[in-house]
Design an enzyme around this catalytic site. Structure first.
Site, short mmCIF file in Angstrom:
data_model
loop_
_atom_site.label_atom_id
_atom_site.label_comp_id
_atom_site.label_asym_id
_atom_site.label_seq_id
_atom_site.Cartn_x
_atom_site.Cartn_y
_atom_site.Cartn_z
CG ASP A 11 -1.99 1.05 1.15
OD1 ASP A 11 -2.34 1.48 0.03
OD2 ASP A 11 -2.50 1.47 2.22
CG ASN A 59 -7.96 -1.64 -4.52
OD1 ASN A 59 -7.03 -2.44 -4.34
ND2 ASN A 59 -8.24 -0.67 -3.66
C1 IPE Z 1 -5.44 -2.47 0.14
O1 IPE Z 1 -5.09 -1.14 0.00
C2 IPE Z 1 -5.35 -3.15 -1.19
C3 IPE Z 1 -4.02 -3.24 -1.77
C4 IPE Z 1 -2.90 -2.79 -1.27
C5 IPE Z 1 -3.94 -3.93 -3.00
P1 IPE Z 1 -6.19 0.03 -0.09
O2 IPE Z 1 -5.44 1.28 -0.26
O3 IPE Z 1 -7.19 -0.29 -1.13
O4 IPE Z 1 -6.90 -0.07 1.33
P2 IPE Z 1 -7.74 1.01 2.10
O5 IPE Z 1 -8.75 1.53 1.12
O6 IPE Z 1 -6.81 2.10 2.52
O7 IPE Z 1 -8.32 0.29 3.25
C1 IPE Z 2 -1.75 0.30 -3.23
O1 IPE Z 2 -1.53 1.65 -3.29
C2 IPE Z 2 -1.99 -0.32 -4.57
C3 IPE Z 2 -3.39 -0.60 -4.86
C4 IPE Z 2 -4.36 -0.53 -4.01
C5 IPE Z 2 -3.71 -1.01 -6.19
P1 IPE Z 2 -2.73 2.70 -3.25
O2 IPE Z 2 -3.14 2.96 -4.65
O3 IPE Z 2 -3.80 2.30 -2.33
O4 IPE Z 2 -1.96 3.96 -2.68
P2 IPE Z 2 -2.48 5.01 -1.62
O5 IPE Z 2 -2.97 4.25 -0.42
O6 IPE Z 2 -3.58 5.77 -2.30
O7 IPE Z 2 -1.31 5.83 -1.31
MG MG Z 3 -4.06 2.60 -0.32
#
Ligand code: IPE
Ligand code: IPE
Ligand code: MG
Length: 224
Positions: A11, A59
Protein backbone atom coordinates in the site's frame (compact mmCIF):
# COMPACT_ATOMS: atom_id res chain seq x y z
CA UNK A 1 12.61 -19.14 12.78
CA UNK A 2 12.09 -17.81 9.28
CA UNK A 3 8.38 -17.36 8.51
CA UNK A 4 7.25 -19.96 6.03
CA UNK A 5 4.50 -17.82 4.50
CA UNK A 6 4.82 -14.04 4.28
CA UNK A 7 1.96 -11.89 3.01
CA UNK A 8 2.38 -8.25 2.01
CA UNK A 9 -0.23 -5.55 1.58
CA UNK A 10 1.59 -3.33 -0.90
CA UNK A 11 0.00 0.00 0.00
CA UNK A 12 0.98 3.62 -0.54
CA UNK A 13 1.67 3.88 -4.28
CA UNK A 14 -0.80 6.74 -4.74
CA UNK A 15 0.56 8.82 -1.86
CA UNK A 16 4.13 8.16 -3.02
CA UNK A 17 3.21 9.66 -6.40
CA UNK A 18 1.21 12.53 -4.94
CA UNK A 19 4.14 13.65 -2.84
CA UNK A 20 6.20 13.87 -6.02
CA UNK A 21 3.42 15.63 -7.96
CA UNK A 22 3.19 12.61 -10.25
CA UNK A 23 0.08 10.80 -11.49
CA UNK A 24 -1.06 7.82 -9.41
CA UNK A 25 -0.10 5.53 -12.28
CA UNK A 26 3.56 6.56 -11.77
CA UNK A 27 3.24 5.38 -8.18
CA UNK A 28 1.92 2.04 -9.34
CA UNK A 29 4.80 1.71 -11.80
CA UNK A 30 7.29 2.47 -9.02
CA UNK A 31 5.48 -0.05 -6.82
CA UNK A 32 5.80 -2.71 -9.48
CA UNK A 33 9.56 -2.08 -9.79
CA UNK A 34 9.84 -2.44 -6.04
CA UNK A 35 7.85 -5.65 -6.06
CA UNK A 36 10.08 -7.10 -8.78
CA UNK A 37 13.24 -6.47 -6.78
CA UNK A 38 11.76 -7.67 -3.49
CA UNK A 39 10.49 -11.05 -4.67
CA UNK A 40 13.90 -12.64 -5.22
CA UNK A 41 15.13 -11.18 -1.96
CA UNK A 42 12.21 -12.58 0.04
CA UNK A 43 12.82 -16.10 -1.22
CA UNK A 44 16.58 -15.75 -0.76
CA UNK A 45 15.93 -15.25 2.96
CA UNK A 46 14.39 -18.72 3.24
CA UNK A 47 10.74 -17.77 3.04
CA UNK A 48 8.93 -20.57 1.21
CA UNK A 49 5.72 -18.91 0.12
CA UNK A 50 4.66 -15.33 -0.41
CA UNK A 51 1.29 -13.71 -1.09
CA UNK A 52 1.21 -10.18 -2.47
CA UNK A 53 -1.92 -8.04 -2.31
CA UNK A 54 -2.01 -6.18 -5.63
CA UNK A 55 -5.70 -5.33 -6.14
CA UNK A 56 -8.72 -5.73 -3.92
CA UNK A 57 -12.32 -6.19 -5.05
CA UNK A 58 -12.98 -2.84 -3.39
CA UNK A 59 -10.27 -1.28 -5.58
CA UNK A 60 -12.36 -2.18 -8.62
CA UNK A 61 -14.49 0.88 -7.93
CA UNK A 62 -11.54 3.24 -8.49
CA UNK A 63 -11.58 5.47 -11.60
CA UNK A 64 -11.28 3.49 -14.82
CA UNK A 65 -8.13 5.40 -15.77
CA UNK A 66 -6.30 4.17 -12.68
CA UNK A 67 -7.56 0.62 -13.17
CA UNK A 68 -6.42 0.64 -16.80
CA UNK A 69 -2.95 1.73 -15.68
CA UNK A 70 -2.86 -1.12 -13.15
CA UNK A 71 -4.11 -3.66 -15.69
CA UNK A 72 -1.41 -2.52 -18.11
CA UNK A 73 1.24 -3.07 -15.43
CA UNK A 74 -0.11 -6.51 -14.48
CA UNK A 75 -0.14 -7.52 -18.13
CA UNK A 76 3.43 -6.31 -18.57
CA UNK A 77 4.59 -8.10 -15.44
CA UNK A 78 2.97 -11.45 -16.13
CA UNK A 79 4.03 -11.54 -19.77
CA UNK A 80 7.66 -10.52 -19.15
CA UNK A 81 8.55 -11.99 -15.76
CA UNK A 82 7.45 -15.59 -16.12
CA UNK A 83 10.70 -17.01 -17.57
CA UNK A 84 12.65 -15.61 -14.60
CA UNK A 85 10.17 -16.99 -12.06
CA UNK A 86 10.13 -20.31 -13.87
CA UNK A 87 13.93 -20.58 -13.67
CA UNK A 88 13.92 -19.81 -9.96
CA UNK A 89 11.52 -22.61 -9.08
CA UNK A 90 8.61 -20.30 -8.33
CA UNK A 91 5.05 -21.44 -8.86
CA UNK A 92 2.73 -18.52 -9.63
CA UNK A 93 -0.74 -18.64 -8.15
CA UNK A 94 -3.63 -16.25 -8.68
CA UNK A 95 -5.75 -15.64 -5.62
CA UNK A 96 -8.95 -13.76 -6.40
CA UNK A 97 -11.62 -13.65 -9.02
CA UNK A 98 -9.93 -13.44 -12.41
CA UNK A 99 -13.36 -13.17 -14.06
CA UNK A 100 -13.54 -9.60 -12.73
CA UNK A 101 -10.45 -8.59 -14.76
CA UNK A 102 -10.17 -7.69 -18.45
CA UNK A 103 -9.80 -10.99 -20.35
CA UNK A 104 -6.27 -10.30 -21.64
CA UNK A 105 -5.02 -9.66 -18.08
CA UNK A 106 -6.81 -12.72 -16.71
CA UNK A 107 -5.33 -14.80 -19.53
CA UNK A 108 -1.78 -13.49 -18.88
CA UNK A 109 -2.08 -14.50 -15.21
CA UNK A 110 -3.60 -17.88 -16.03
CA UNK A 111 -0.79 -18.43 -18.53
CA UNK A 112 1.83 -17.59 -15.86
CA UNK A 113 0.16 -20.12 -13.58
CA UNK A 114 0.21 -22.81 -16.27
CA UNK A 115 3.83 -22.12 -17.22
CA UNK A 116 5.08 -22.42 -13.66
CA UNK A 117 2.74 -25.18 -12.45
CA UNK A 118 5.54 -27.77 -12.29
CA UNK A 119 7.68 -25.68 -9.91
CA UNK A 120 7.79 -26.71 -6.29
CA UNK A 121 10.43 -24.61 -4.47
CA UNK A 122 8.22 -21.59 -3.79
CA UNK A 123 4.67 -20.42 -4.31
CA UNK A 124 4.18 -16.78 -5.20
CA UNK A 125 0.52 -15.88 -4.92
CA UNK A 126 -0.89 -12.66 -6.32
CA UNK A 127 -4.10 -11.47 -4.71
CA UNK A 128 -5.73 -9.64 -7.60
CA UNK A 129 -9.43 -8.76 -7.65
CA UNK A 130 -9.35 -10.43 -4.23
CA UNK A 131 -11.58 -9.95 -1.20
CA UNK A 132 -11.38 -12.23 1.83
CA UNK A 133 -15.08 -12.02 2.65
CA UNK A 134 -16.02 -12.91 -0.89
CA UNK A 135 -13.60 -15.86 -0.82
CA UNK A 136 -14.96 -17.08 2.52
CA UNK A 137 -18.57 -16.80 1.37
CA UNK A 138 -17.75 -18.67 -1.86
CA UNK A 139 -16.16 -21.47 0.19
CA UNK A 140 -19.23 -21.62 2.47
CA UNK A 141 -21.52 -21.85 -0.54
CA UNK A 142 -19.51 -24.79 -1.89
CA UNK A 143 -20.12 -26.71 1.31
CA UNK A 144 -23.81 -25.82 1.25
CA UNK A 145 -24.12 -26.96 -2.38
CA UNK A 146 -22.44 -30.25 -1.60
CA UNK A 147 -24.48 -30.69 1.57
CA UNK A 148 -21.29 -31.19 3.61
CA UNK A 149 -20.21 -29.80 6.94
CA UNK A 150 -16.86 -28.04 6.97
CA UNK A 151 -13.94 -28.66 9.29
CA UNK A 152 -11.23 -26.05 9.81
CA UNK A 153 -9.02 -28.10 7.52
CA UNK A 154 -11.52 -28.69 4.74
CA UNK A 155 -12.56 -25.05 4.95
CA UNK A 156 -8.97 -23.83 4.46
CA UNK A 157 -8.71 -26.19 1.52
CA UNK A 158 -11.80 -24.62 -0.06
CA UNK A 159 -10.35 -21.09 0.01
CA UNK A 160 -8.59 -19.71 -3.03
CA UNK A 161 -5.30 -19.62 -1.08
CA UNK A 162 -5.24 -23.44 -0.76
CA UNK A 163 -2.85 -25.23 -0.47
CA UNK A 164 -0.75 -22.42 1.02
CA UNK A 165 -0.07 -22.75 4.75
CA UNK A 166 -1.46 -20.10 7.13
CA UNK A 167 0.25 -16.71 7.05
CA UNK A 168 3.12 -16.42 9.54
CA UNK A 169 4.05 -12.80 8.93
CA UNK A 170 1.79 -10.15 7.48
CA UNK A 171 3.42 -6.90 6.43
CA UNK A 172 1.54 -3.75 5.44
CA UNK A 173 3.31 -0.73 4.04
CA UNK A 174 1.82 2.74 3.68
CA UNK A 175 1.23 3.63 7.32
CA UNK A 176 -2.33 2.28 7.61
CA UNK A 177 -2.96 -0.28 10.33
CA UNK A 178 -5.77 -2.34 8.95
CA UNK A 179 -6.32 -5.53 6.99
CA UNK A 180 -8.58 -4.11 4.25
CA UNK A 181 -10.30 -7.46 3.64
CA UNK A 182 -7.05 -9.39 3.04
CA UNK A 183 -6.56 -13.06 4.06
CA UNK A 184 -8.89 -12.77 7.07
CA UNK A 185 -9.10 -16.53 7.70
CA UNK A 186 -5.52 -17.36 6.74
CA UNK A 187 -4.03 -14.66 9.00
CA UNK A 188 -5.81 -15.77 12.18
CA UNK A 189 -2.44 -16.20 13.96
CA UNK A 190 -0.18 -14.12 11.73
CA UNK A 191 2.33 -11.77 13.29
CA UNK A 192 1.54 -8.27 12.05
CA UNK A 193 4.14 -5.72 11.04
CA UNK A 194 3.31 -2.25 9.79
CA UNK A 195 5.71 0.02 7.95
CA UNK A 196 5.36 3.78 7.67
CA UNK A 197 7.02 3.67 4.29
CA UNK A 198 5.01 3.90 1.10
CA UNK A 199 5.45 0.69 -0.88
CA UNK A 200 7.72 2.15 -3.62
CA UNK A 201 10.13 3.17 -0.83
CA UNK A 202 10.05 -0.20 0.98
CA UNK A 203 13.55 -1.63 0.60
CA UNK A 204 15.10 -5.06 1.05
CA UNK A 205 16.59 -3.74 4.30
CA UNK A 206 13.06 -2.81 5.47
CA UNK A 207 11.94 -6.35 4.72
CA UNK A 208 14.91 -7.69 6.70
CA UNK A 209 13.89 -5.51 9.65
CA UNK A 210 10.43 -7.08 9.55
CA UNK A 211 12.05 -10.53 9.56
CA UNK A 212 14.26 -9.60 12.51
CA UNK A 213 11.27 -8.32 14.42
CA UNK A 214 9.35 -11.51 13.60
CA UNK A 215 12.17 -13.58 15.03
CA UNK A 216 11.81 -11.78 18.35
CA UNK A 217 8.09 -12.45 18.63
CA UNK A 218 6.85 -15.12 20.99
CA UNK A 219 4.21 -17.04 19.06
CA UNK A 220 2.16 -18.63 21.77
CA UNK A 221 -0.94 -19.70 19.82
CA UNK A 222 -3.00 -19.39 22.96
CA UNK A 223 -0.70 -21.44 25.18
CA UNK A 224 1.54 -20.04 27.92
C1 IPE B 1 -5.44 -2.47 0.14
O1 IPE B 1 -5.09 -1.14 0.00
C2 IPE B 1 -5.35 -3.15 -1.19
C3 IPE B 1 -4.02 -3.24 -1.77
C4 IPE B 1 -2.90 -2.79 -1.27
C5 IPE B 1 -3.94 -3.93 -3.00
P1 IPE B 1 -6.19 0.03 -0.09
O2 IPE B 1 -5.44 1.28 -0.26
O3 IPE B 1 -7.19 -0.29 -1.13
O4 IPE B 1 -6.90 -0.07 1.33
P2 IPE B 1 -7.74 1.01 2.10
O5 IPE B 1 -8.75 1.53 1.12
O6 IPE B 1 -6.81 2.10 2.52
O7 IPE B 1 -8.32 0.29 3.25
C1 IPE C 1 -1.75 0.30 -3.23
O1 IPE C 1 -1.53 1.65 -3.29
C2 IPE C 1 -1.99 -0.32 -4.57
C3 IPE C 1 -3.39 -0.60 -4.86
C4 IPE C 1 -4.36 -0.53 -4.01
C5 IPE C 1 -3.71 -1.01 -6.19
P1 IPE C 1 -2.73 2.70 -3.25
O2 IPE C 1 -3.14 2.96 -4.65
O3 IPE C 1 -3.80 2.30 -2.33
O4 IPE C 1 -1.96 3.96 -2.68
P2 IPE C 1 -2.48 5.01 -1.62
O5 IPE C 1 -2.97 4.25 -0.42
O6 IPE C 1 -3.58 5.77 -2.30
O7 IPE C 1 -1.31 5.83 -1.31
MG1 MG D 1 -4.06 2.60 -0.32
Amino acid sequence: MIPRHVAIIMDGNGRWAKKRLLPRSAGHRAGLQRMRSLIGHIFSRGVEDCTLFALSVENLSRPQEELDALYGLFFEYFTSEVPRLKDSGVKVKAVGDLALLPPRVAEAIACAERDTAQNTAHTLAFAIAYGARRDIVAACNNFVREGKEATEESFSAALSTAPLPPVDLLIRTGREMRLSNFLLYESAYAELWFSDKMFPDFTKADFDRALEEYQKRDRRFGTI
